[in-house]
Design a protein around this motif. Structure first.
Motif, PDB file in Angstrom:
ATOM      1  N   THR A 199    -133.752  42.327  70.609  1.00  0.00           N
ATOM      2  CA  THR A 199    -133.670  43.770  70.827  1.00  0.00           C
ATOM      3  C   THR A 199    -132.209  44.211  70.713  1.00  0.00           C
ATOM      4  OG1 THR A 199    -133.313  43.577  73.214  1.00  0.00           O
ATOM      5  CG2 THR A 199    -135.629  43.666  72.430  1.00  0.00           C
ATOM      6  N   PHE A 200    -132.018  45.500  70.607  1.00  0.00           N
ATOM      7  CA  PHE A 200    -130.661  46.039  70.577  1.00  0.00           C
ATOM      8  C   PHE A 200    -129.919  45.627  71.846  1.00  0.00           C
ATOM      9  CE2 PHE A 200    -127.587  49.204  71.900  1.00  0.00           C
ATOM     10  CZ  PHE A 200    -126.766  49.277  70.780  1.00  0.00           C
ATOM     11  N   LYS A 201    -130.585  45.743  72.982  1.00  0.00           N
ATOM     12  CA  LYS A 201    -129.949  45.415  74.266  1.00  0.00           C
ATOM     13  C   LYS A 201    -129.528  43.948  74.314  1.00  0.00           C
ATOM     14  CE  LYS A 201    -130.768  45.394  79.244  1.00  0.00           C
ATOM     15  NZ  LYS A 201    -131.735  45.656  80.325  1.00  0.00           N
ATOM     16  N   GLN A 202    -130.395  43.046  73.882  1.00  0.00           N
ATOM     17  CA  GLN A 202    -130.063  41.620  73.880  1.00  0.00           C
ATOM     18  C   GLN A 202    -128.882  41.341  72.952  1.00  0.00           C
ATOM     19  OE1 GLN A 202    -134.002  40.372  72.739  1.00  0.00           O
ATOM     20  NE2 GLN A 202    -134.397  39.440  74.756  1.00  0.00           N
ATOM     21  N   ALA A 203    -128.898  41.935  71.775  1.00  0.00           N
ATOM     22  CA  ALA A 203    -127.807  41.736  70.814  1.00  0.00           C
ATOM     23  C   ALA A 203    -126.506  42.333  71.346  1.00  0.00           C
ATOM     24  CB  ALA A 203    -128.173  42.353  69.467  1.00  0.00           C
ATOM     25  N   PHE A 204    -126.597  43.516  71.929  1.00  0.00           N
ATOM     26  CA  PHE A 204    -125.412  44.166  72.482  1.00  0.00           C
ATOM     27  C   PHE A 204    -124.808  43.331  73.607  1.00  0.00           C
ATOM     28  CE2 PHE A 204    -123.561  47.320  75.490  1.00  0.00           C
ATOM     29  CZ  PHE A 204    -122.484  47.706  74.709  1.00  0.00           C
ATOM     30  N   LEU A 205    -125.640  42.839  74.508  1.00  0.00           N
ATOM     31  CA  LEU A 205    -125.139  41.999  75.606  1.00  0.00           C
ATOM     32  C   LEU A 205    -124.528  40.707  75.084  1.00  0.00           C
ATOM     33  CD1 LEU A 205    -127.890  42.534  78.327  1.00  0.00           C
ATOM     34  CD2 LEU A 205    -125.537  43.398  78.321  1.00  0.00           C
ATOM     35  N   SER A 206    -125.148  40.124  74.082  1.00  0.00           N
ATOM     36  CA  SER A 206    -124.582  38.925  73.464  1.00  0.00           C
ATOM     37  C   SER A 206    -123.208  39.233  72.862  1.00  0.00           C
ATOM     38  CB  SER A 206    -125.532  38.394  72.387  1.00  0.00           C
ATOM     39  OG  SER A 206    -124.984  37.259  71.768  1.00  0.00           O
ATOM     40  N   GLY A 207    -123.094  40.388  72.218  1.00  0.00           N
ATOM     41  CA  GLY A 207    -121.814  40.815  71.661  1.00  0.00           C
ATOM     42  C   GLY A 207    -120.768  41.029  72.735  1.00  0.00           C
ATOM     43  N   LEU A 208    -121.175  41.577  73.871  1.00  0.00           N
ATOM     44  CA  LEU A 208    -120.229  41.778  74.970  1.00  0.00           C
ATOM     45  C   LEU A 208    -119.742  40.441  75.531  1.00  0.00           C
ATOM     46  CD1 LEU A 208    -121.726  44.791  76.978  1.00  0.00           C
ATOM     47  CD2 LEU A 208    -119.815  44.767  75.368  1.00  0.00           C
ATOM     48  N   ILE A 209    -120.656  39.498  75.659  1.00  0.00           N
ATOM     49  CA  ILE A 209    -120.265  38.162  76.140  1.00  0.00           C
ATOM     50  C   ILE A 209    -119.316  37.512  75.138  1.00  0.00           C
ATOM     51  CG2 ILE A 209    -121.141  35.846  76.663  1.00  0.00           C
ATOM     52  CD1 ILE A 209    -123.728  37.399  77.676  1.00  0.00           C
ATOM     53  N   VAL A 249    -105.645  41.108  74.817  1.00  0.00           N
ATOM     54  CA  VAL A 249    -106.806  40.993  75.703  1.00  0.00           C
ATOM     55  C   VAL A 249    -107.533  42.335  75.790  1.00  0.00           C
ATOM     56  CG1 VAL A 249    -107.562  40.575  78.079  1.00  0.00           C
ATOM     57  CG2 VAL A 249    -105.873  39.056  77.019  1.00  0.00           C
ATOM     58  N   ALA A 250    -106.781  43.397  76.067  1.00  0.00           N
ATOM     59  CA  ALA A 250    -107.392  44.729  76.189  1.00  0.00           C
ATOM     60  C   ALA A 250    -108.014  45.169  74.862  1.00  0.00           C
ATOM     61  CB  ALA A 250    -106.345  45.743  76.651  1.00  0.00           C
ATOM     62  N   GLY A 251    -107.312  44.922  73.768  1.00  0.00           N
ATOM     63  CA  GLY A 251    -107.823  45.292  72.452  1.00  0.00           C
ATOM     64  C   GLY A 251    -109.087  44.535  72.091  1.00  0.00           C
ATOM     65  N   SER A 252    -109.131  43.257  72.453  1.00  0.00           N
ATOM     66  CA  SER A 252    -110.330  42.453  72.180  1.00  0.00           C
ATOM     67  C   SER A 252    -111.540  43.003  72.912  1.00  0.00           C
ATOM     68  CB  SER A 252    -110.099  40.999  72.599  1.00  0.00           C
ATOM     69  OG  SER A 252    -109.094  40.406  71.842  1.00  0.00           O
ATOM     70  N   LEU A 253    -111.330  43.421  74.147  1.00  0.00           N
ATOM     71  CA  LEU A 253    -112.443  43.974  74.928  1.00  0.00           C
ATOM     72  C   LEU A 253    -112.891  45.327  74.377  1.00  0.00           C
ATOM     73  CD1 LEU A 253    -111.276  42.992  78.521  1.00  0.00           C
ATOM     74  CD2 LEU A 253    -113.178  41.995  77.230  1.00  0.00           C
ATOM     75  N   ALA A 254    -111.944  46.189  74.077  1.00  0.00           N
ATOM     76  CA  ALA A 254    -112.293  47.521  73.564  1.00  0.00           C
ATOM     77  C   ALA A 254    -112.946  47.436  72.187  1.00  0.00           C
ATOM     78  CB  ALA A 254    -111.039  48.396  73.506  1.00  0.00           C
ATOM     79  N   PHE A 255    -112.321  46.681  71.287  1.00  0.00           N
ATOM     80  CA  PHE A 255    -112.859  46.515  69.940  1.00  0.00           C
ATOM     81  C   PHE A 255    -114.212  45.818  70.000  1.00  0.00           C
ATOM     82  CE2 PHE A 255    -112.826  44.039  65.840  1.00  0.00           C
ATOM     83  CZ  PHE A 255    -113.048  45.122  65.001  1.00  0.00           C
ATOM     84  N   GLY A 256    -114.329  44.819  70.867  1.00  0.00           N
ATOM     85  CA  GLY A 256    -115.579  44.080  71.010  1.00  0.00           C
ATOM     86  C   GLY A 256    -116.726  44.945  71.496  1.00  0.00           C
ATOM     87  N   LEU A 257    -116.436  45.883  72.386  1.00  0.00           N
ATOM     88  CA  LEU A 257    -117.454  46.799  72.884  1.00  0.00           C
ATOM     89  C   LEU A 257    -118.019  47.642  71.743  1.00  0.00           C
ATOM     90  CD1 LEU A 257    -118.846  48.241  75.377  1.00  0.00           C
ATOM     91  CD2 LEU A 257    -116.932  49.832  75.266  1.00  0.00           C
ATOM     92  N   ILE A 258    -117.129  48.205  70.950  1.00  0.00           N
ATOM     93  CA  ILE A 258    -117.546  49.045  69.818  1.00  0.00           C
ATOM     94  C   ILE A 258    -118.278  48.220  68.764  1.00  0.00           C
ATOM     95  CG2 ILE A 258    -116.674  50.449  67.903  1.00  0.00           C
ATOM     96  CD1 ILE A 258    -114.355  51.226  69.880  1.00  0.00           C
ATOM     97  N   LEU A 259    -117.713  47.069  68.435  1.00  0.00           N
ATOM     98  CA  LEU A 259    -118.303  46.209  67.417  1.00  0.00           C
ATOM     99  C   LEU A 259    -119.657  45.670  67.850  1.00  0.00           C
ATOM    100  CD1 LEU A 259    -117.274  45.585  64.655  1.00  0.00           C
ATOM    101  CD2 LEU A 259    -116.183  43.546  65.552  1.00  0.00           C
ATOM    102  N   SER A 260    -119.788  45.337  69.129  1.00  0.00           N
ATOM    103  CA  SER A 260    -121.064  44.839  69.646  1.00  0.00           C
ATOM    104  C   SER A 260    -122.168  45.870  69.472  1.00  0.00           C
ATOM    105  CB  SER A 260    -120.929  44.467  71.125  1.00  0.00           C
ATOM    106  OG  SER A 260    -120.027  43.403  71.287  1.00  0.00           O
ATOM    107  N   ALA A 261    -121.861  47.112  69.771  1.00  0.00           N
ATOM    108  CA  ALA A 261    -122.868  48.173  69.616  1.00  0.00           C
ATOM    109  C   ALA A 261    -123.216  48.386  68.151  1.00  0.00           C
ATOM    110  CB  ALA A 261    -122.345  49.469  70.230  1.00  0.00           C
ATOM    111  N   LEU A 262    -122.208  48.419  67.309  1.00  0.00           N
ATOM    112  CA  LEU A 262    -122.434  48.646  65.878  1.00  0.00           C
ATOM    113  C   LEU A 262    -123.251  47.513  65.251  1.00  0.00           C
ATOM    114  CD1 LEU A 262    -121.719  50.330  63.316  1.00  0.00           C
ATOM    115  CD2 LEU A 262    -119.724  48.840  63.070  1.00  0.00           C
TER     116      LEU A 262
END
Length: 158
Positions: A70-80, A137-150
């Motif tokens: 699901t989108f949620k599972q993929a998004f959470l995996s991306g966040l991790i 570190v901050a950039g990885s988290l911010a970029f990762g959040l956006i990229l995970s959703a996309l």
């Protein structure tokens, strides 16, 4: 931790790719003679980053969720994945700044000051290892959040 093995694997692959990219940037002269264009050229790393996130989330879909995610599972995996990448970002920045391109900070400070973009004290306080470790570190988290959703949007399957 077994549930996050794939994310950790891809975070290591991402970090190794980033380090290879830093070698590439240095060889291309983006850390010295072409430092004036570094801020533009370095954005090209977004291309392999997006590809790596796609492969990572596809790997999770195919080898953990049996081809359905699901989108949620993929998004959470991306966040991790993003958290693991962020944990590896500071050591990667240290390796880059110490071994791959130790002259980078001197070069970028000189360029910034000579071009009149910033005062010497400000340049020295911004362009240094501690500052770049925090930014990575901050950039990885911010970029990762956006990229995970996309990427989650494209990887999801029912």
């Amino acid at each position: 931790m077994k549930n996050f093995r794939l994310e950790l694997k891809w975070a290591v692959i991402y970090t190794l790719t980033l380090l290879l990219w830093m070698v590439f940037e240095r060889l291309m002269g983006w850390h010295d003679e072409h430092i004036d264009m570094h801020h533009i050229y370095t954005m090209l790393f977004y291309i392999p980053a997006i590809i790596l996130y796609y492969f990572a989330l596809s790997d999770k879909r195919n080898n953990f969720y049996g081809g359905i995610i699901t989108f949620k599972q993929a998004f959470l995996s991306g966040l991790i994945l993003s958290v693991f990448i962020a944990l590896l970002a500071a050591p990667a920045q240290y390796i880059t700044s110490t071994y791959i391109t130790p002259q980078y900070f001197d070069n970028v400070i000189a360029y910034a000051v000579e071009s009149g973009k910033i005062a010497p004290e400000e340049a020295a306080s911004f362009f240094n290892l501690k500052s770049y470790m925090i930014q990575s570190v901050a950039g990885s988290l911010a970029f990762g959040l956006i990229l995970s959703a996309l990427v989650a949007f494209f990887v999801k399957r029912k």
